[in-house]
Design a protein around this motif. Structure first.
Motif, PDB file in Angstrom:
ATOM      1  N   ALA A   8     -11.119  -3.505  -4.512  1.00 57.96           N
ATOM      2  CA  ALA A   8     -11.026  -4.371  -3.338  1.00 57.96           C
ATOM      3  C   ALA A   8      -9.787  -5.258  -3.412  1.00 57.96           C
ATOM      4  O   ALA A   8      -9.115  -5.500  -2.404  1.00 57.96           O
ATOM      5  CB  ALA A   8     -12.281  -5.229  -3.227  1.00 57.96           C
ATOM      6  N   GLU A  61      -6.713  -3.212  -2.665  1.00 56.82           N
ATOM      7  CA  GLU A  61      -6.625  -2.945  -1.240  1.00 56.82           C
ATOM      8  C   GLU A  61      -6.051  -4.142  -0.493  1.00 56.82           C
ATOM      9  O   GLU A  61      -5.209  -4.001   0.377  1.00 56.82           O
ATOM     10  CB  GLU A  61      -8.025  -2.637  -0.720  1.00 56.82           C
ATOM     11  CG  GLU A  61      -8.054  -1.697   0.460  1.00 56.82           C
ATOM     12  CD  GLU A  61      -9.484  -1.290   0.727  1.00 56.82           C
ATOM     13  OE1 GLU A  61     -10.021  -1.751   1.741  1.00 56.82           O
ATOM     14  OE2 GLU A  61     -10.065  -0.560  -0.110  1.00 56.82           O
ATOM     15  N   GLN A  62      -6.505  -5.322  -0.883  1.00 59.18           N
ATOM     16  CA  GLN A  62      -6.102  -6.506  -0.138  1.00 59.18           C
ATOM     17  C   GLN A  62      -4.722  -7.049  -0.535  1.00 59.18           C
ATOM     18  O   GLN A  62      -3.985  -7.527   0.302  1.00 59.18           O
ATOM     19  CB  GLN A  62      -7.154  -7.605  -0.325  1.00 59.18           C
ATOM     20  CG  GLN A  62      -7.063  -8.696   0.710  1.00 59.18           C
ATOM     21  CD  GLN A  62      -8.150  -9.746   0.508  1.00 59.18           C
ATOM     22  OE1 GLN A  62      -9.074  -9.556  -0.279  1.00 59.18           O
ATOM     23  NE2 GLN A  62      -8.023 -10.850   1.228  1.00 59.18           N
ATOM     24  N   TYR A  63      -4.418  -6.962  -1.841  1.00 55.64           N
ATOM     25  CA  TYR A  63      -3.177  -7.584  -2.310  1.00 55.64           C
ATOM     26  C   TYR A  63      -2.209  -6.607  -2.973  1.00 55.64           C
ATOM     27  O   TYR A  63      -1.051  -6.949  -3.198  1.00 55.64           O
ATOM     28  CB  TYR A  63      -3.494  -8.693  -3.312  1.00 55.64           C
ATOM     29  CG  TYR A  63      -4.279  -9.842  -2.723  1.00 55.64           C
ATOM     30  CD1 TYR A  63      -3.644 -10.835  -1.972  1.00 55.64           C
ATOM     31  CD2 TYR A  63      -5.646  -9.937  -2.928  1.00 55.64           C
ATOM     32  CE1 TYR A  63      -4.361 -11.898  -1.440  1.00 55.64           C
ATOM     33  CE2 TYR A  63      -6.375 -10.986  -2.395  1.00 55.64           C
ATOM     34  CZ  TYR A  63      -5.737 -11.960  -1.653  1.00 55.64           C
ATOM     35  OH  TYR A  63      -6.445 -13.015  -1.130  1.00 55.64           O
ATOM     36  N   THR A 103     -10.786 -15.596  -7.745  1.00 52.75           N
ATOM     37  CA  THR A 103      -9.542 -15.188  -7.090  1.00 52.75           C
ATOM     38  C   THR A 103      -8.853 -16.382  -6.450  1.00 52.75           C
ATOM     39  O   THR A 103      -8.022 -16.239  -5.568  1.00 52.75           O
ATOM     40  CB  THR A 103      -9.833 -14.129  -6.015  1.00 52.75           C
ATOM     41  OG1 THR A 103     -10.900 -14.602  -5.213  1.00 52.75           O
ATOM     42  CG2 THR A 103     -10.181 -12.810  -6.633  1.00 52.75           C
ATOM     43  N   THR A 135      -3.563 -16.010  -4.077  1.00 48.48           N
ATOM     44  CA  THR A 135      -2.630 -16.155  -2.954  1.00 48.48           C
ATOM     45  C   THR A 135      -1.270 -16.642  -3.449  1.00 48.48           C
ATOM     46  O   THR A 135      -0.243 -16.296  -2.883  1.00 48.48           O
ATOM     47  CB  THR A 135      -3.156 -17.157  -1.910  1.00 48.48           C
ATOM     48  OG1 THR A 135      -3.504 -18.364  -2.588  1.00 48.48           O
ATOM     49  CG2 THR A 135      -4.359 -16.599  -1.173  1.00 48.48           C
ATOM     50  N   THR A 156       0.840  -1.206   0.000  1.00 46.87           N
ATOM     51  CA  THR A 156       0.000   0.000   0.000  1.00 46.87           C
ATOM     52  C   THR A 156       0.873   1.253   0.000  1.00 46.87           C
ATOM     53  O   THR A 156       0.688   2.164  -0.810  1.00 46.87           O
ATOM     54  CB  THR A 156      -0.925   0.007   1.229  1.00 46.87           C
ATOM     55  OG1 THR A 156      -1.534  -1.267   1.338  1.00 46.87           O
ATOM     56  CG2 THR A 156      -1.982   1.083   1.102  1.00 46.87           C
ATOM     57  N   GLN A 183     -17.758 -11.859  -1.711  1.00 48.51           N
ATOM     58  CA  GLN A 183     -16.518 -11.237  -2.161  1.00 48.51           C
ATOM     59  C   GLN A 183     -15.562 -12.345  -2.559  1.00 48.51           C
ATOM     60  O   GLN A 183     -15.453 -13.340  -1.873  1.00 48.51           O
ATOM     61  CB  GLN A 183     -15.924 -10.427  -1.022  1.00 48.51           C
ATOM     62  CG  GLN A 183     -14.771  -9.569  -1.466  1.00 48.51           C
ATOM     63  CD  GLN A 183     -13.993  -9.094  -0.257  1.00 48.51           C
ATOM     64  OE1 GLN A 183     -14.523  -9.009   0.823  1.00 48.51           O
ATOM     65  NE2 GLN A 183     -12.737  -8.814  -0.465  1.00 48.51           N
ATOM     66  N   SER A 184     -14.929 -12.171  -3.667  1.00 49.12           N
ATOM     67  CA  SER A 184     -13.909 -13.119  -4.098  1.00 49.12           C
ATOM     68  C   SER A 184     -14.441 -14.546  -4.132  1.00 49.12           C
ATOM     69  O   SER A 184     -13.714 -15.485  -3.869  1.00 49.12           O
ATOM     70  CB  SER A 184     -12.711 -13.086  -3.166  1.00 49.12           C
ATOM     71  OG  SER A 184     -12.429 -11.778  -2.811  1.00 49.12           O
ATOM     72  N   SER A 221       0.474 -13.577  -4.747  1.00 52.00           N
ATOM     73  CA  SER A 221       0.803 -12.732  -3.601  1.00 52.00           C
ATOM     74  C   SER A 221       2.005 -13.309  -2.850  1.00 52.00           C
ATOM     75  O   SER A 221       2.935 -12.589  -2.472  1.00 52.00           O
ATOM     76  CB  SER A 221      -0.427 -12.643  -2.699  1.00 52.00           C
ATOM     77  OG  SER A 221      -0.096 -12.053  -1.485  1.00 52.00           O
TER      78      SER A 221
END
Length: 1010
Positions: A798, A801-803, A826, A830, A6, A748-749, A833
């Motif tokens: 979103a 923001e998360q990844y 999604t 991971t 971020t 979500q996702s 990521s």
RNA sequence: GCGCAUGUGGCGUAAUUGGUAGCCGCGCCAGACUUAGGAUCUGGUGCCUCACGGCGUGGGGGUUCGAGUCCCUCCAUGCGCACCA
């Protein structure tokens, strides 16, 4: 040291903006490269995860090319005129300019967050007067041009006028509307008005009476590609055919060049095929049939004493079957129908025409199989045999294609066959090979029979010979026909470019260039006037020089997008659409990315305008884009419905939570509606008292009914909803809406979350966990296009923001080949990521940044150079998914080697910079660089680090791999064979068999045949 | 109906010229660390079989020492055009 994406992403986005990192200028010392995305229409919904797929891919490629030393033009803008903003304006009164500008702001924020390397100094917005000034200017050039078929090019109208003055139009070979011959004397005697009317037949932008697709619901005409299956592409409203005086562009003049130009460009085969289909070239002959018994109708007798024989012209691709003609069919709208119909048949024919007229386009398409027609009483003469052939009308013949008349050869055309069988007309065999008692024989194979001078020839020879004879005898000529129609250009709408035309004595005149831009005037409402004029008719005192009326229609949505790639080259130029210097430097788009849905719309028009501007000498290229990639669509997964799997009743107790429920049920088809929502099964109770089962009070309003979609709205307050056995509730929209309230549950996702468990109860008040209990509910989902109207949109925000944006970029590329469509999920994110974290960790130890200056080991160098080689190759092939996978392998191997050497990590950072620009900038600066990594140089693969001395040969016996043997690579074939045959394993497998043959492919494989 | 594209593990996919099918990731299984796991790390994982071994790239056939890859044929899916003469 944590990888804080971020913070890093914010930091570098700000840096790029401040430093103007992505600004480009003409630089003759470097080769240019132009990477273009199809610019988006800024809709109110914002970007979804599907949009960035193409943007990310093109961005990666741009950055790669830049690192490779190219001067890369990579701009972005907005296709900002269009229907949705206007529809919204009509509903809310909000000016479309305002909503459009708000939407653009939102798009820009979202685009910026992806870390794209656009040069925003070159941004264009099609609705900006400084932009559409030039769209209007190009229109004026089209108006001022005609297409010379002899030179195959557009030319200025003045050359045509000169010719008219000198010789009339008899020797002019132009792409034009049907025009009678006139001499130079006649031309010079014509009034100004007559001359202008005639010129309209030749101009490339022209006003004419044409059949248009009129959409009453939208109050505008639509182009052919804006109509799908008889309804408008936007909105799905019915469309009808209507004769209107309309502006059109003579794109048909370019049909042949649009077709042949496809061979020279690197676009996908399926896309080219779409365009070829759309252009629809067919070669054949135009044949004249004289009406044998002109029995003029009563009307005709009075009006017209010209007794020269009437001629029916037909177009056919099968002139070889000329002797098989047993009747002629005219389209009901054909102009000769009223002239040839005999008195006896007048009534029947008129009835039939009325019937055909009232059958809507949709009906006509729906029952293609239905055979209708009517005999006219007239006969035509066969050009060779002189036989009398009955003339029919039938609506299987289209007025708009060819000549609107066909010579019917029932023996060898399935449609003519069906017609002949139905009306009991003669069927003649002229090509041997079929059984005409069962069906027509349409194949272009076999020998011609019963055909005089064509007998004994095969079809191909017969086509050639028949055309020769027909032309020689004056019965017709060779003809190439196209399906491509001229493009209707006027729209009865507000939110578009005004057409720069004014009217004097009813004649359209071009606005002088100095008057451009003709700015869109203010209006009180965005609706047609009371007298039915387009919205621009509402503008006050809007007249040229205060006295001449302006054209009131506006240009279609595709006008601005037909040349925008040129404007980016010199976006701020106020004197020209782009300077010659810029046009000559940047030339054309080298890589164009966008969706395949524009195959027959935008991509045809942009090619048309490019060729036109090329003809007039304004630009140096006649194709807009050398290479085009259609990125696949990222589809949405719609949670279509809950299916109730057992027979008890369920309640969703919404009471107390919402003051008003506005629940819309939507299905994509009638069929689905019947399956998923049955209001017999769905009961809605008013009030929170469940014992009150008075079902008469609920209101279900059918809000919209169209061909393909129904929606219902249920108005009620504090309502519990009960579903009985086998009931289905379409919850897609409900879930989205509920998630906004943040009270029920949200999705979500691909995961279902619940904030509260006790949402669903059965009638006894027992709670049901609907997500985890397949005994009660089954979720039915469907993969379809991601769109606001389908409520399945996933926003990239979103994910970022998360990844992080870098992760999103990598992940969208990792999903699969760029051209493939796939549903968004999604599931694998991971992995990506984790990879980024692992990459980050190569540069750090417990105490912080720890890149070592020690020299790298051969092993480490080999890993690096292997990666360089693979990734560079992948980039050239646009194989971004395999690049990501290669990076993963590389990082895995470097982690195993515990490598932290600058010699390795620095080039690796550059390698991955196109994919993860933020992360690599951060690492790059931590390694001590002051300049942005975009100015670095792409590493070269050095083969010397890749040289191997040994290879583990797979040995197969009869093609089946059995064992491996490691041998030096410098052995000769014979030596390898010897080693293999003497190896322990070989002896084991050989057993008692003898070796028949040994194939050695050095460095690859050994195959032993026994 | 015509044309184009695509069919590979439980899933997304990989295999650049015909040369070890399944790389990378997800998921799953086992283990480590943990109060916990939608965290992290390690190992395994195409299918059948206890194993030896066999079978495997939509089905069938062919070319080849060797086929996911080339040829023929059929099937399925997606897209384009469609009463276009």
């Amino acid at each position: 040291m944590e990888y804080n994406f971020t913070e890093i992403e914010k930091k570098w986005q700000l840096f790029w903006q401040k430093q103007q990192t992505y600004r480009v200028a003409i630089d003759a010392s470097r080769p240019k490269f132009y990477v273009l995305d199809m610019f988006p229409y800024p809709s109110g919904a914002g970007l979804h995860v599907g949009h960035p797929l193409g943007y990310i891919a093109s961005d990666i490629y741009s950055r790669f090319k830049k690192l490779k030393g190219f001067n890369v033009l990579h701009p972005m803008g907005y296709d900002a005129f269009g229907l949705p903003a206007e529809q919204y304006a009509i509903q809310t009164g909000q000016h479309p300019a305002v909503t459009t500008s708000n939407n653009i702001k939102r798009y820009r924020e979202q685009l910026d967050r992806l870390g794209l390397s656009y040069d925003w100094n070159r941004e264009v917005q099609t609705c900006d007067p400084s932009y559409y000034k030039w769209t209007q200017w190009i229109f004026l050039q089209l108006f001022d041009s005609w297409f010379n078929n002899t030179s195959g090019k557009a030319e200025r109208i003045e050359t045509l006028i000169k010719e008219f003055r000198k010789d009339g139009n008899s020797s002019v070979n132009a792409a034009c509307s049907e025009t009678a011959f006139f001499t130079s004397a006649q031309w010079n005697a014509f009034s100004e008005k007559e001359q202008q009317q005639l010129l309209l037949n030749y101009r490339l932008a022209f006003l004419s009476n044409t059949m248009v697709n009129w959409c009453p619901a939208l109050g505008t005409v639509l182009a052919n590609e804006e109509v799908k299956d008889g309804v408008s592409e936007r909105g799905g409203y019915p469309v009808e055919r209507k004769l209107m005086n309309q502006w059109s562009l003579r794109i048909s003049a370019y049909a042949d060049r649009l077709l042949s130009g496809l061979d020279g460009i690197d676009w996908s085969e399926s896309l080219k095929e779409s365009q070829r289909n759309w252009i629809g070239k067919s070669e054949g002959a135009l044949i004249n049939f004289q009406v044998a018994s002109p029995r003029p109708s009563p009307k005709e007798r009075e009006d017209n004493f010209d007794d020269s024989p009437l001629t029916i012209r037909v177009f056919t691709t099968r002139p070889d079957t000329i002797f098989g003609v047993t009747f002629i069919t005219l389209a009901p709208e054909h102009e000769l129908v009223s002239l040839i119909t005999t008195r006896e048949y007048t009534k029947n024919v008129e009835e039939y025409i009325a019937y055909a007229k009232n059958r809507s386009e949709r009906e006509r398409m729906a029952d293609v199989k239905k055979i209708t027609g009517q005999f006219t009483g007239a006969y035509a003469m066969h050009p060779f045999t002189g036989e009398e052939i009955p003339v029919w009308i039938g609506d299987y013949v289209l007025a708009g294609y060819g000549t609107g008349a066909v010579m019917a050869v029932p023996g060898h055309d399935a449609r003519d066959y069906a017609f002949a069988k139905y009306f009991d007309l003669e069927i003649k065999e002229v090509v041997a090979g079929g059984d005409l008692s069962k069906e027509s024989y349409d194949a272009k194979e076999g020998l011609i029979v019963n055909s005089d001078f064509l007998n004994g020839l095969n079809v191909k020879e017969a086509i050639k010979k028949s055309i020769d004879v027909i032309s020689y005898d004056g019965h017709g000529e060779k003809r190439v026909n196209y399906r491509l129609r001229d493009a209707v250009f006027g729209r009865q709408r507000y939110w578009g470019e005004p057409i720069p035309i004014y009217y004097k004595n009813g004649i359209p005149y071009p606005l002088p260039e100095s008057e451009l831009p003709l700015v869109l005037p203010e209006v009180d409402k965005f609706l047609p006037t009371e007298t039915g004029e387009p919205p621009l008719g509402r503008a006050r005192n809007w007249k040229f020089k205060g006295e001449y009326d302006y054209e009131l229609t506006t240009m279609p949505g595709w006008a601005g997008s037909s040349w925008y790639f040129l404007r980016y080259m010199d976006a701020k130029n106020e004197l020209e659409f782009a300077s010659a210097e810029a046009l000559n430097y940047w030339k054309e788009v080298d890589l164009y990315l966008g969706g395949s849905e524009h195959a027959t719309g935008h991509l045809l028009y942009v090619r048309f305008w490019t060729k036109f501007l090329f003809d007039l000498g304004y630009i140096p290229v006649d194709e807009p884009a050398k290479k085009l990639i259609n990125q696949g669509m990222i589809q949405g997964v719609s949670k279509k419905a809950f299916k109730f799997t057992n027979k008890s009743n369920y309640i969703i107790p919404l009471s107390g939570m919402f003051s008003k429920l506005n629940l819309e049920f939507k299905t994509i088809s009638n069929e689905l509606l019947e399956h998923y929502i049955s209001f017999d099964l769905l009961k809605i109770y008013l009030g929170s008292d469940l014992s009150n089962k008075d079902t008469t009070e609920y209101v279900i309003e059918k809000t919209n009914e169209r061909l393909s979609s129904y929606s219902y709205r249920i108005h009620a307050e504090n309502i519990p909803i009960e579903f009985s056995e086998n009931g289905y509730l379409n919850i897609n929209q409900f879930v989205q809406w509920a998630s906004n309230t943040n009270k029920v549950f949200y999705t979500q996702s691909g995961y279902w979350y619940q904030n509260k468990f006790n949402i669903y109860k059965d009638l006894d008040g027992n709670e049901i966990n609907i997500i985890n209990d397949p005994n009660h509910f089954e979720l039915i989902s469907e993969v379809e296009k991601m769109s606001k109207s389908k409520w399945n949109v996933v926003s990239p925000d979103a994910i970022i923001e998360q990844y992080g944006a870098d992760c999103l970029r990598l992940y969208e590329m990792f999903l699969g080949p760029i051209e493939q469509s796939k549903p968004w999920n999604t599931n694998g994110i991971t992995g990506v990521s984790g990879f980024l974290k692992k990459l980050w960790r190569l540069f750090f130890n417990d105490s912080g940044f720890a890149v070592s200056d020690a020299s790298a080991s051969p092993q480490e160098l080999k890993v690096l150079h292997k990666t360089i080689k693979k990734v560079t190759g992948d980039m050239e092939r646009f194989s971004f998914n395999t690049s990501v996978s290669t990076f993963m392998i590389c990082v895995n191997e470097l982690t195993d080697l515990k490598c932290n050497k600058r010699e390795i990590l620095e080039p690796l950072t550059i390698l991955i910079a196109p994919f993860a620009p933020h992360l690599s900038e951060e690492l790059w600066s931590r390694m001590g660089h002051k300049n942005s990594i975009v100015n670095a140089t792409y590493p070269e693969c050095n083969e010397k680090y890749l040289i191997e001395n040994e290879f583990e040969y797979p040995v197969s016996i009869n093609g089946k791999t059995r064992f491996q043997i490691t041998l030096a690579l410098n052995l000769t074939k014979e030596e390898v064979e010897k080693e293999v045959l003497n190896s322990e394993n070989m002896i084991k497998y050989l057993n008692e068999n003898t070796v028949k043959k040994v194939i050695v492919v050095p460095g690859r494989i050994v195959n032993v045949v026994i």
